[in-house]
Design an enzyme around this catalytic site. Structure first.
Site, PDB file in Angstrom:
ATOM      1  N   HIS A 277     -17.232  -8.737  44.604  1.00  0.00           N
ATOM      2  CA  HIS A 277     -16.522  -8.849  43.561  1.00  0.00           C
ATOM      3  C   HIS A 277     -15.087  -9.353  43.896  1.00  0.00           C
ATOM      4  CE1 HIS A 277     -14.402  -9.878  39.283  1.00  0.00           C
ATOM      5  NE2 HIS A 277     -15.919 -10.131  38.519  1.00  0.00           N
TER       6      HIS A 277
ATOM      7  N   ARG B 279      -8.736  -2.624  38.615  1.00  0.00           N
ATOM      8  CA  ARG B 279      -9.123  -4.349  38.456  1.00  0.00           C
ATOM      9  C   ARG B 279      -7.986  -4.002  39.878  1.00  0.00           C
ATOM     10  NH1 ARG B 279     -11.569  -7.223  35.125  1.00  0.00           N
ATOM     11  NH2 ARG B 279     -10.327  -5.743  33.506  1.00  0.00           N
TER      12      ARG B 279
ATOM     13  N   GLU C  84     -16.319 -14.567  44.489  1.00  0.00           N
ATOM     14  CA  GLU C  84     -17.101 -12.997  44.483  1.00  0.00           C
ATOM     15  C   GLU C  84     -19.259 -13.864  45.403  1.00  0.00           C
ATOM     16  OE1 GLU C  84     -17.545 -11.481  40.966  1.00  0.00           O
ATOM     17  OE2 GLU C  84     -16.105 -12.833  40.018  1.00  0.00           O
TER      18      GLU C  84
HETATM   19  O1  TA6 Z   1     -17.816 -12.368  38.652  1.00  0.00           O
HETATM   20  C1  TA6 Z   1     -16.604 -12.994  36.455  1.00  0.00           C
HETATM   21  C2  TA6 Z   1     -16.937 -11.773  35.734  1.00  0.00           C
HETATM   22  O2  TA6 Z   1     -18.573 -11.491  35.221  1.00  0.00           O
HETATM   23  C3  TA6 Z   1     -16.634 -12.456  34.523  1.00  0.00           C
HETATM   24  O3  TA6 Z   1     -17.924 -12.215  33.503  1.00  0.00           O
HETATM   25  C4  TA6 Z   1     -15.313 -11.297  33.770  1.00  0.00           C
HETATM   26  O4  TA6 Z   1     -16.626  -9.752  33.192  1.00  0.00           O
HETATM   27  C5  TA6 Z   1     -14.902 -10.774  35.631  1.00  0.00           C
HETATM   28  O5  TA6 Z   1     -16.406 -10.520  35.857  1.00  0.00           O
HETATM   29  C6  TA6 Z   1     -14.215  -9.120  35.061  1.00  0.00           C
HETATM   30  O6  TA6 Z   1     -15.860  -7.859  34.592  1.00  0.00           O
HETATM   31  P1  TA6 Z   1     -15.627  -6.637  34.307  1.00  0.00           P
HETATM   32  O7  TA6 Z   1     -15.985  -5.804  34.218  1.00  0.00           O
HETATM   33  O8  TA6 Z   1     -14.600  -5.862  35.765  1.00  0.00           O
HETATM   34  O9  TA6 Z   1     -14.059  -6.331  33.360  1.00  0.00           O
END
Ligand code: TA6
Length: 300
Positions: free
Chosen positions: A170, A74, A273
């Protein structure tokens, strides 16, 4: 990756790249040069932190992050590939693909004449990845640690069939207080609001935050600037090879449901992102490559 090969690569870095922690089980590299300090996990080839000397870290990583094979970390810059968002397969696989859930190999460590460090990582298809996605591929990631942080993902289709890819770098940026920042550069750009039944909207205003925000801006190649008046600082997020920009903050309720998200951590992060998603998926013919890249920098 075998430890002797990893150690040999690091031995040539003149001490600028070292191994942290329990290297054999979960290698994390510490890169330190005249410009900045960065940490990069071989798991997911994930940049975890990037700090120019004398400045705040530009990236945010949760204190409750999980460092275990197969678990997405995370924070930092997770690599979402070969799909962005929920899996369209039945039964559904993990969101955001599998590249971030596997150990990558360190291919090379190079020092540039300007004092920056370039680390190249690679991931290729295995029997395990083919279980998840039945195609041959090579992923190469170049991370440049200098006055700025650059991350370039080159994806090559080594299969005999064409493939359709969605992907994202991301990036979790560190901010002083989410309710005090503004993101400029996406004014009047159409976006899908995933929290409003995927309504397509746009706004002439800079983006500010007072609730969960999850927007997919499309047909855009622009750089954005995060204006953080409290610190104060401005963060520039530029990109190439991407026509989609995702902006996300989970806010209180959603982040509280994630065990790996610090309580209250949502206040100090925002995701911007560099992405190829929605109608901007990438078609790769056999042998074809595409490069998706982002550069993060603090500007005065
Ligand atoms: O980039 C935004 C997103 O798609 C949100 O909808 C949320 O799901 C985030 O990514 C985090 O995703 P993760 O699978 O890393 O918890």
């Amino acid at each position: 990756m075998n430890m002797p090969a990893l150690s040999a690569l690091l031995a040539n870095s003149a001490g600028r790249v070292m191994l942290l922690g329990d290297a054999a089980a979960y290698p994390i590299l510490l890169v330190e040069n005249s410009h900045a300090r960065a940490r990069i996990a071989l798991h997911g080839a994930q940049v975890l932190s990037f700090q120019v000397h004398g400045e705040q870290d530009l990236l945010w990583t949760s204190e409750s992050a999980v460092y275990r094979e197969g678990a997405a970390i995370r924070g930092g810059i997770p690599i979402c590939w070969p799909w962005f968002g929920p899996s369209l397969q039945m039964p559904p696989l993990q969101a955001h693909g599998f590249a971030r859930n596997h150990f990558w190999s360190l291919a090379s460590v190079l020092e540039q004449s300007d004092g920056s460090s370039v680390l190249n990582f690679s991931l290729t298809d295995t029997a395990q990845t083919r279980q998840l996605w039945p195609h041959g591929f090579i992923l190469s990631l170049a991370v440049v640690v200098g006055r700025n942080l650059s991350v370039s993902l080159t994806m090559t289709n080594t299969d005999s069939l064409p493939v359709q890819i969605t992907a994202a770098l991301h990036t979790y940026l560190r901010v002083s207080e989410i309710s005090r920042i503004a993101i400029r550069g996406l004014e009047n750009t159409r976006y899908i609001d995933t929290l409003a039944a995927n309504a397509v909207l746009s706004s002439p205003e800079a983006i500010t935050f007072a609730a969960e925000t999850d927007r997919i801006y499309f047909d855009c190649e622009d750089e954005v600037v995060i204006d953080d008046p409290l610190w104060p600082r401005k963060i520039k997020v530029a990109k190439t090879g991407s026509r989609t920009t995702v902006v996300w903050n989970p806010w209180v309720e959603k982040s509280s449901k994630m065990a790996d998200f610090d309580r209250g951590g949502y206040q100090n992060m925002v995701c911007v992102e560099a992405t190829n998603a929605a109608d901007d998926s990438i078609a790769l013919a056999p042998g074809e490559s595409h490069c998706l890249a982002t550069t993060v920098s603090s500007i005065s």
